[in-house]
Scaffold this active site. Structure first.
Site: not given
Ligand SMILES: *[C@@H]1O[C@H](CO)[C@@H](O)[C@H](O)[C@H]1NC(C)=O
Ligand SMILES: *[C@@H]1O[C@H](CO)[C@@H](O)[C@H](O)[C@H]1NC(C)=O
Ligand SMILES: *[C@@H]1O[C@H](CO)[C@@H](O)[C@H](O)[C@H]1NC(C)=O
Length: 288
Positions: A190
């Protein structure tokens, strides 16, 4: 001297009579390792995991090897988990509810008295058959979907909430076969690769110092499947590592073609368990 030892002998005899008989836990030495800890993540292409700073540092950091030509079995998630513990994806083609009627690695382990547990983050316990519970998903906990586990209370009790690992480490009762599924945030399902890597680093690094977990242990970091279905042949990253992990080679990478069945087959070979006589029988064991 003689009197004393007789006395202590009879004392021992009496105390062993008086004490409830606690079954001695079996410990079965393996060919390559005495314990395996499999941690499985979600939906990342090999090339992406290979570029991730944490996943790509594991082999160097912890005496390990990156398997660079390793594939999952199919898409989507669930049949990969099912195949990993039962040697076949038969009867499972998607992430829907399945109740399968065949043996798994558990049957082979128990025949040879090798202890096991499935540690599942977010699992509510009590043999819950729920498809999801918060961030726990049954499709990532293959053990619960086999009838000879879900209907057997002793076996079901070995599917536990992952928090129990901390206690087992403290109590020196970590089983010899450990299957660990992070919840759907921590395994990347998720979230994303960065979140999974951050969680894994904060989780596993402190554990590398816990001898009751790491002693003669092979840790396996793997993924269930590639993210992109266009990634043929479903290439994923697998790293074998651990402070006590021993192999015949010091090479930091191995490009022999393996797949998830190779992990199963290696566990079978390690403890001379035989095979389930399904695809595991013809799988390539990991070159240790
Ligand atoms: C990756 O997942 C984290 C936790 O859900 C989130 O805070 C972050 O923005 C995400 N990074 C990207 C590059 O989508
Ligand atoms: C760990 O040991 C304590 C004290 O003996 C016991 O109460 C507890 O149930 C043990 N934990 C596990 C997970 O077996
Ligand atoms: C993986 O193994 C297959 C089969 O031996 C081989 O054809 C392929 O070139 C290998 N790929 C990589 C990236 O090593």
């Amino acid at each position: 001297m003689k009197f004393l030892s007789l006395l202590s002998l009879s004392f021992m005899a009496i105390s062993s009579l008086a004490m409830p008989v606690k079954e001695k836990s079996h410990f079965v030495s393996g060919k390559f390792f005495d314990r395996v800890v499999i941690v499985i993540f979600e939906n990342i292409d090999y090339a992406d995991a290979h570029k991730n700073p944490y996943f790509s540092s594991l082999a160097d950091k912890h005496n390990g090897v990156e398997l660079t030509n390793f594939t999952a079995l199919t898409h989507p998630s669930q049949p990969n988990y099912i195949g990993l513990i039962s040697g076949s994806t038969e009867g499972c083609i998607d992430d829907e509810l399945v109740n399968l009627d065949r043996d798994t690695i558990v049957d082979l382990l128990e025949k040879k008295h090798v202890s096991w547990k499935s540690y599942q983050q977010g699992f509510p316990g009590d043999c819950a058959l729920d498809m999801t519970h918060g961030k726990y998903a049954r499709k990532h906990n293959p053990f619960i979907s086999f009838k000879n586990i879900q209907t057997n209370p002793d076996r079901c009790a070995k599917i536990v909430n992952a928090d129990e690992l901390t206690e087992d480490i403290k109590n020196d009762t970590v089983p010899q076969f450990v299957f660990f599924t992070p919840d759907m945030d921590n395994d990347g399902h998720d979230t994303n690769l960065t979140a999974a890597a951050n969680w894994f680093e904060s989780f596993i690094e402190p554990l590398m110092k816990e001898k009751t977990l790491t002693k003669n242990t092979m840790f396996v970091s793997t993924f269930d499947e590639a993210e992109h279905y266009t990634n043929v042949p479903n290439g994923i990253q697998t790293v074998l590592f651990g402070p006590d992990f021993k192999r015949k080679s010091d090479a930091k990478s191995d490009d022999k073609p393996y797949n998830l069945y190779s992990i199963l087959r290696t566990v079978e070979d390690n403890w001379d368990l035989g095979t389930l006589n399904l695809v595991d029988r013809i799988a390539t064991p990991l070159d240790l």
